[in-house]
Design a protein around this motif. Structure first.
Motif, PDB file in Angstrom:
ATOM      1  N   UNK A   1    -100.459 -27.852  84.218  1.00 16.06           N
ATOM      2  CA  UNK A   1     -99.679 -27.712  85.443  1.00 16.06           C
ATOM      3  C   UNK A   1     -98.209 -27.905  85.046  1.00 16.06           C
ATOM      4  N   UNK A   2     -97.486 -26.798  84.921  1.00 22.15           N
ATOM      5  CA  UNK A   2     -96.104 -26.819  84.442  1.00 22.15           C
ATOM      6  C   UNK A   2     -95.169 -26.963  85.634  1.00 22.15           C
ATOM      7  N   UNK A   3     -94.586 -28.151  85.770  1.00 23.23           N
ATOM      8  CA  UNK A   3     -93.833 -28.489  86.969  1.00 23.23           C
ATOM      9  C   UNK A   3     -94.774 -29.108  87.972  1.00 23.23           C
ATOM     10  N   UNK A   4     -95.432 -30.180  87.565  1.00 19.73           N
ATOM     11  CA  UNK A   4     -96.574 -30.730  88.314  1.00 19.73           C
ATOM     12  C   UNK A   4     -96.169 -31.495  89.567  1.00 19.73           C
ATOM     13  N   UNK A   5     -94.869 -31.752  89.758  1.00 20.12           N
ATOM     14  CA  UNK A   5     -94.466 -32.493  90.944  1.00 20.12           C
ATOM     15  C   UNK A   5     -95.106 -33.864  90.988  1.00 20.12           C
TER      16      UNK A   5
ATOM     17  N   UNK B   1     -93.204 -32.539  84.174  1.00 29.82           N
ATOM     18  CA  UNK B   1     -92.150 -32.273  85.141  1.00 29.82           C
ATOM     19  C   UNK B   1     -90.852 -32.810  84.554  1.00 29.82           C
ATOM     20  N   UNK B   2     -89.741 -32.241  84.991  1.00 34.38           N
ATOM     21  CA  UNK B   2     -88.441 -32.677  84.485  1.00 34.38           C
ATOM     22  C   UNK B   2     -87.943 -33.943  85.171  1.00 34.38           C
ATOM     23  N   UNK B   3     -88.600 -34.357  86.255  1.00 29.11           N
ATOM     24  CA  UNK B   3     -88.130 -35.485  87.058  1.00 29.11           C
ATOM     25  C   UNK B   3     -88.879 -36.773  86.710  1.00 29.11           C
ATOM     26  N   UNK B   4     -88.117 -37.831  86.451  1.00 30.29           N
ATOM     27  CA  UNK B   4     -88.728 -39.139  86.219  1.00 30.29           C
ATOM     28  C   UNK B   4     -89.437 -39.630  87.481  1.00 30.29           C
ATOM     29  N   UNK B   5     -88.875 -39.306  88.641  1.00 31.81           N
ATOM     30  CA  UNK B   5     -89.510 -39.725  89.897  1.00 31.81           C
ATOM     31  C   UNK B   5     -90.871 -39.062  90.060  1.00 31.81           C
TER      32      UNK B   5
ATOM     33  N   UNK C   1     -96.831 -39.474  89.841  1.00 35.74           N
ATOM     34  CA  UNK C   1     -98.094 -39.059  89.225  1.00 35.74           C
ATOM     35  C   UNK C   1     -98.876 -40.271  88.713  1.00 35.74           C
ATOM     36  N   UNK C   2     -98.173 -41.215  88.113  1.00 33.80           N
ATOM     37  CA  UNK C   2     -98.863 -42.407  87.614  1.00 33.80           C
ATOM     38  C   UNK C   2     -99.433 -43.229  88.761  1.00 33.80           C
ATOM     39  N   UNK C   3     -98.784 -43.211  89.927  1.00 39.38           N
ATOM     40  CA  UNK C   3     -99.321 -43.914  91.097  1.00 39.38           C
ATOM     41  C   UNK C   3    -100.640 -43.290  91.536  1.00 39.38           C
TER      42      UNK C   3
ATOM     43  N   UNK D   1    -102.948 -40.655  87.283  1.00 36.57           N
ATOM     44  CA  UNK D   1    -103.061 -39.516  86.374  1.00 36.57           C
ATOM     45  C   UNK D   1    -102.643 -39.888  84.956  1.00 36.57           C
ATOM     46  N   UNK D   2    -103.287 -39.239  83.994  1.00 33.32           N
ATOM     47  CA  UNK D   2    -102.929 -39.358  82.587  1.00 33.32           C
ATOM     48  C   UNK D   2    -102.522 -37.972  82.085  1.00 33.32           C
ATOM     49  N   UNK D   3    -102.181 -37.882  80.821  1.00 28.57           N
ATOM     50  CA  UNK D   3    -101.757 -36.601  80.224  1.00 28.57           C
ATOM     51  C   UNK D   3    -100.587 -35.999  81.001  1.00 28.57           C
ATOM     52  N   UNK D   4     -99.637 -36.836  81.376  1.00 27.99           N
ATOM     53  CA  UNK D   4     -98.433 -36.367  82.057  1.00 27.99           C
ATOM     54  C   UNK D   4     -97.217 -36.817  81.254  1.00 27.99           C
ATOM     55  N   UNK D   5     -96.161 -36.028  81.301  1.00 24.34           N
ATOM     56  CA  UNK D   5     -94.967 -36.378  80.541  1.00 24.34           C
ATOM     57  C   UNK D   5     -93.751 -35.698  81.154  1.00 24.34           C
ATOM     58  N   UNK D   6     -92.604 -36.202  80.793  1.00 24.93           N
ATOM     59  CA  UNK D   6     -91.351 -35.563  81.187  1.00 24.93           C
ATOM     60  C   UNK D   6     -91.065 -34.422  80.224  1.00 24.93           C
ATOM     61  N   UNK D   7     -90.720 -33.269  80.765  1.00 22.49           N
ATOM     62  CA  UNK D   7     -90.388 -32.122  79.934  1.00 22.49           C
ATOM     63  C   UNK D   7     -89.473 -31.198  80.709  1.00 22.49           C
TER      64      UNK D   7
END
Length: 246
Positions: free
Chosen positions: A43-47, A65-69, A74-76, A79-85
């Protein structure tokens, strides 16, 4: 997007008619592609991650997603396998994903070159991999909502089809969605936003009456039924594309 929009999205995404209808349409194509086999999905740009949650039964799901927020929200969700990009600097892995999903992302002002991003998605897809992408449609509908979510571009179907064919994709579906919403947005823009001060305008994502939400979700599901059966819609607020890497 504006930081506040991510928190509004997190609050409403699970139940709001627009998100639920779009997610149901995306999931129908993912299920069709899986044929009972686990998929590797990006999911590219997962919000804020609601779609990633819904994709879990279909295999290994990754998101960025590009947003730290966005990543925090997502962590709330656990979810795993998520990162800032950042899509502008993202170096796609070669032939890695069975499915890539990117909803209302490449249209943003934070993306320097939308077609370079599509080429990156093509690189990251496996042979016969599927790209599912939703765009805002028709420049005529540009309004305050676009500004709030950093929307820079709106698209026409003929242009999109030409570009995807030029890249070598096989288009499985390319259609406008939500024609009634097109009419409502058009009327709102020219009858309401024209006389409201620009600094008072916000995105369209606001609390909604539960009954109205159910009615709009039912409308969205009818629209999804038409899209799945390839019944042509000649206008809409969104443009939905499903294509396959050769």
């Amino acid at each position: 997007m504006e930081r506040a929009e991510y928190y509004k999205m997190y609050e409403h995404e699970d139940h709001y008619w627009w998100y639920r209808g779009l997610h149901e349409l995306v999931l129908s194509y993912v299920e069709e592609s899986s044929l009972g086999k686990p998929l590797r999905i990006l999911d590219a740009g997962c919000g804020t991650g609601r779609l990633m949650q819904l994709l879990q039964p279909f295999g290994q799901v990754e998101g960025f997603d590009a947003s730290k927020d966005a990543i925090l929200l997502c962590t709330k969700r656990g979810l795993q396998n998520i990162r800032i990009n950042n899509l502008n600097t993202w170096e796609p892995p070669h032939s890695t994903f069975d499915v890539i999903i990117s909803n209302d992302v490449v249209c943003r002002s934070t993306v320097d070159d939308d077609w370079q991003v599509i080429k990156k998605y093509q690189t990251a897809l496996k042979s016969k991999g599927i790209l599912i992408i939703n765009y805002p449609a028709f420049e005529l509908l540009r309004r305050a909502h676009d500004t709030a979510v950093f929307g820079k571009r709106r698209y026409r179907k003929r242009d999109i089809k030409q570009q995807y064919h030029a890249l070598g994709f096989r288009i499985r579906s390319a259609t406008y969605r939500l024609p009634l919403l097109f009419i409502l947005i058009f009327l709102k823009k020219f009858l309401f936003e024209s006389w409201v001060a620009k600094d008072k305008l916000t995105s369209d994502l606001k609390p909604i009456n539960p009954f109205v939400n159910r009615v709009l979700l039912a409308m969205h599901r009818v629209d999804n039924w038409l899209v799945r059966r390839k019944i042509p819609l000649f206008l809409g607020s969104s443009l939905f594309v499903v294509c396959q890497k050769p």
